[in-house]
Design a protein around this motif. Sequence first.
Motif, PDB file in Angstrom:
ATOM      1  N   LEU A  56       0.452  -1.046   0.045  1.00 47.81           N
ATOM      2  CA  LEU A  56      -0.035   0.213  -0.209  1.00 47.81           C
ATOM      3  C   LEU A  56       1.199   1.168   0.011  1.00 47.81           C
ATOM      4  N   LYS A  57       0.383   2.092  -0.949  1.00 43.50           N
ATOM      5  CA  LYS A  57       1.054   3.661  -1.564  1.00 43.50           C
ATOM      6  C   LYS A  57       0.250   4.653  -1.233  1.00 43.50           C
ATOM      7  N   ASN A  58       0.347   5.670  -0.512  1.00 43.04           N
ATOM      8  CA  ASN A  58      -0.693   6.172  -0.110  1.00 43.04           C
ATOM      9  C   ASN A  58      -2.423   5.917  -0.525  1.00 43.04           C
ATOM     10  N   GLN A  59      -2.492   5.271   0.231  1.00 36.78           N
ATOM     11  CA  GLN A  59      -3.869   4.241   0.360  1.00 36.78           C
ATOM     12  C   GLN A  59      -4.111   3.151  -0.954  1.00 36.78           C
ATOM     13  N   HIS A  60      -3.176   3.722  -1.329  1.00 42.13           N
ATOM     14  CA  HIS A  60      -3.326   2.917  -3.156  1.00 42.13           C
ATOM     15  C   HIS A  60      -2.691   1.580  -2.652  1.00 42.13           C
ATOM     16  N   GLU A  61      -3.077   0.140  -3.630  1.00 43.67           N
ATOM     17  CA  GLU A  61      -2.574  -0.646  -3.423  1.00 43.67           C
ATOM     18  C   GLU A  61      -2.045  -1.529  -4.949  1.00 43.67           C
ATOM     19  N   THR A  62      -0.603  -2.274  -4.081  1.00 43.64           N
ATOM     20  CA  THR A  62      -0.299  -2.052  -5.662  1.00 43.64           C
ATOM     21  C   THR A  62       0.048  -4.310  -5.631  1.00 43.64           C
ATOM     22  N   THR A  63      -0.483  -4.743  -6.355  1.00 41.69           N
ATOM     23  CA  THR A  63      -0.202  -6.256  -5.964  1.00 41.69           C
ATOM     24  C   THR A  63       1.341  -6.600  -6.953  1.00 41.69           C
ATOM     25  N   LEU A  64       2.060  -6.947  -6.088  1.00 39.35           N
ATOM     26  CA  LEU A  64       2.747  -7.419  -6.349  1.00 39.35           C
ATOM     27  C   LEU A  64       3.050  -8.972  -7.170  1.00 39.35           C
ATOM     28  N   SER A  65       2.643  -9.869  -6.459  1.00 42.28           N
ATOM     29  CA  SER A  65       2.379 -11.031  -7.379  1.00 42.28           C
ATOM     30  C   SER A  65       1.096 -12.294  -6.881  1.00 42.28           C
ATOM     31  N   ASN A  66      -0.240 -12.657  -7.628  1.00 43.98           N
ATOM     32  CA  ASN A  66      -0.623 -13.520  -7.272  1.00 43.98           C
ATOM     33  C   ASN A  66      -0.307 -14.728  -7.038  1.00 43.98           C
ATOM     34  N   ILE A  67      -0.039 -15.447  -5.624  1.00 46.08           N
ATOM     35  CA  ILE A  67       0.478 -16.913  -5.840  1.00 46.08           C
ATOM     36  C   ILE A  67      -0.380 -18.042  -5.009  1.00 46.08           C
ATOM     37  N   GLY A  68       0.025 -18.895  -6.134  1.00 45.70           N
ATOM     38  CA  GLY A  68      -1.327 -20.025  -6.510  1.00 45.70           C
ATOM     39  C   GLY A  68      -0.276 -21.255  -5.688  1.00 45.70           C
ATOM     40  N   VAL A  69      -1.905 -22.812  -5.773  1.00 40.91           N
ATOM     41  CA  VAL A  69      -1.022 -23.948  -5.193  1.00 40.91           C
ATOM     42  C   VAL A  69       0.235 -24.533  -5.795  1.00 40.91           C
ATOM     43  N   ARG A  70       1.467 -24.964  -5.167  1.00 43.17           N
ATOM     44  CA  ARG A  70       2.126 -25.468  -5.716  1.00 43.17           C
ATOM     45  C   ARG A  70       3.977 -24.283  -5.151  1.00 43.17           C
ATOM     46  N   ASP A  71       3.248 -23.315  -4.727  1.00 44.69           N
ATOM     47  CA  ASP A  71       3.556 -21.677  -4.634  1.00 44.69           C
ATOM     48  C   ASP A  71       4.303 -21.867  -3.181  1.00 44.69           C
ATOM     49  N   PHE A  72       4.555 -20.809  -2.530  1.00 44.68           N
ATOM     50  CA  PHE A  72       4.784 -20.390  -1.760  1.00 44.68           C
ATOM     51  C   PHE A  72       5.496 -18.530  -0.917  1.00 44.68           C
ATOM     52  N   PHE A  73       5.380 -18.841   0.220  1.00 47.77           N
ATOM     53  CA  PHE A  73       5.908 -17.079   0.202  1.00 47.77           C
ATOM     54  C   PHE A  73       6.280 -16.611   1.474  1.00 47.77           C
ATOM     55  N   GLY A  74       6.693 -16.026   1.924  1.00 51.82           N
ATOM     56  CA  GLY A  74       7.697 -15.317   3.562  1.00 51.82           C
ATOM     57  C   GLY A  74       8.853 -16.627   3.610  1.00 51.82           C
ATOM     58  N   GLU A  75       9.550 -16.395   2.821  1.00 50.97           N
ATOM     59  CA  GLU A  75      10.795 -17.025   2.980  1.00 50.97           C
ATOM     60  C   GLU A  75      11.918 -16.903   3.194  1.00 50.97           C
ATOM     61  N   ILE A  76      11.674 -15.246   2.773  1.00 56.09           N
ATOM     62  CA  ILE A  76      13.034 -14.590   3.563  1.00 56.09           C
ATOM     63  C   ILE A  76      12.851 -14.358   5.534  1.00 56.09           C
TER      64      ILE A  76
END
Length: 155
Positions: A56-76
């Motif tokens: 969120l930047k200035n109350q505007h959402e910018t999608t970085l990615s859609n993450i689906g089945v077989r993938d992951f996030f939060g690894e860092i």
Amino acid sequence: MRRIKVFADLDQLQLDSFLIYMEVIRVTKFSTIALTGDHGDAMYLILVGEVRAYILKNQHETTLSNIGVRDFFGEISLLDEGPRSASVMANEDSILLKISAESFEQLVREAPALAAPFLYALSRSVAGRIRNLTTRYLDSINFARAAEALKAHAK
């Protein structure tokens, strides 16, 4: 589970052993899973559904990615337990596997032979994401320079 990229090289016995260190999380559509800046201490793997990483930047959402089945996030955050770099929300009802930093440290201590192929696959995936982000960053620089050149030429 073998369909998830970071588990592709594990056999069934290894997968079963790995599950001991994970927690199944069910989230409903539009549920917030992580917020930018929050302390991160877990990685999530998507078994069912889809989530969206955004900022969120200035109350505007910018999608970085859609993450689906077989993938992951939060690894860092799994590796450094630092602040989340993006927010994550469920685009639809989803089932996730969560591995906390605490559980991961336990896995490394108790079963290093199990942690090694996971870390190798995770490293390869992170390297690919960094390459992709570098390409996107260079594209944005080239776009900005081209826009400046057009603006200067128009004067």
